[in-house]
Write an enzyme that holds these catalytic residues in place. Structure first.
Site, PDB file in Angstrom:
ATOM      1  N   SER A   1       0.836  -1.190   0.000  1.00  0.00           N
ATOM      2  CA  SER A   1       0.000   0.000   0.000  1.00  0.00           C
ATOM      3  C   SER A   1       0.879   1.251   0.000  1.00  0.00           C
ATOM      4  CB  SER A   1      -0.980  -0.046   1.183  1.00  0.00           C
ATOM      5  OG  SER A   1      -2.034   0.863   1.008  1.00  0.00           O
TER       6      SER A   1
ATOM      7  N   ASP B   1      -9.424  -3.847  -6.367  1.00  0.00           N
ATOM      8  CA  ASP B   1      -8.766  -3.224  -5.211  1.00  0.00           C
ATOM      9  C   ASP B   1      -9.025  -1.719  -5.242  1.00  0.00           C
ATOM     10  OD1 ASP B   1      -6.783  -1.882  -3.571  1.00  0.00           O
ATOM     11  OD2 ASP B   1      -5.568  -3.697  -3.613  1.00  0.00           O
TER      12      ASP B   1
ATOM     13  N   HIS C   1      -7.950  -5.356  -1.110  1.00  0.00           N
ATOM     14  CA  HIS C   1      -6.710  -4.650  -0.750  1.00  0.00           C
ATOM     15  C   HIS C   1      -6.092  -5.250   0.509  1.00  0.00           C
ATOM     16  CE1 HIS C   1      -3.811  -1.419  -0.746  1.00  0.00           C
ATOM     17  NE2 HIS C   1      -4.105  -1.151   0.519  1.00  0.00           N
TER      18      HIS C   1
END
EC number: 3.1.1.74
Length: 190
Positions: free
Chosen positions: A94, A157, A169
């Site tokens: 991320s 996602d 995610h």
């Protein structure tokens, strides 16, 4: 070191390990985080001389990406001066994936990076930060997707694919992505 500091959860420690994983965790994570821990575990099983460290994250998004890239670059420079034969795997989940893209290395230091993996990358072509234009910017010599760079973005996602599904995610640690990444990285760094 500002808002992003290094944690020291070493998976397996060898003085001058042949391969050293530096993982930038996601938002609000510390150490290796939810994705870095299983990635390091998989790599520990296949690389005989291996060590790992995670970069801690803070809640300040843009500042920590730049600081994280600087911290990652400084760590590579310091470790390379101590262990000149050491190779590095850079990884991020991320926001941590953005840190990998933001790591600015000299060509000499890029030559020490043998593999990169990112998961749920906001800098992906359809990601939330796609406007930064960093989807194909990697701190490695001759990046080749599937050979020495392993990016993972699940369909739908919300962070990297422009979708609406946050569950995808959060799935990288358990959906097989980590195992696939470890296989690519082990082959590139063996």
């Amino acid at each position: 070191m500002g808002a992003m500091a290094m944690a020291v959860p070493v998976v397996r420690r060898h003085e001058c390990a042949s391969v050293y994983l530096i993982h930038a965790a996601g938002t609000f994570e510390n150490g290796l985080g939810v994705v870095g821990k299983p990635l390091a575990g998989n790599l520990t099983d296949v690389l005989p001389s291996f060590a790992a460290v995670g970069l801690d994250s803070s809640a300040e998004y843009d500042a920590t990406v730049a600081e994280g890239g600087q911290t990652m670059g400084d760590l590579i420079a310091n470790l390379s001066s101590t262990c000149p034969e050491q190779k590095f795997i850079l990884s991020g989940y991320s926001k941590g994936a953005m840190v990998v893209h933001a790591t600015d290395l000299s060509d000499e230091l890029k030559s020490h990076v043998c593999g990169i993996s990112v998961f749920g990358d906001p800098d992906d072509a359809k990601g939330l930060a796609a406007g930064r234009g960093l989807a194909d910017v990697w701190p490695i010599v001759d990046p080749v997707i599937g050979v020495n760079v392993a990016p993972f973005c699940n369909d739908g996602d919300a962070i990297c694919d422009g979708g609406l599904d946050i569950a995808t995610h959060l799935a990288y640690a358990t959906d097989g992505s980590v195992t696939q990444a470890a296989a690519v990285l082990a082959a590139a760094c063996a």
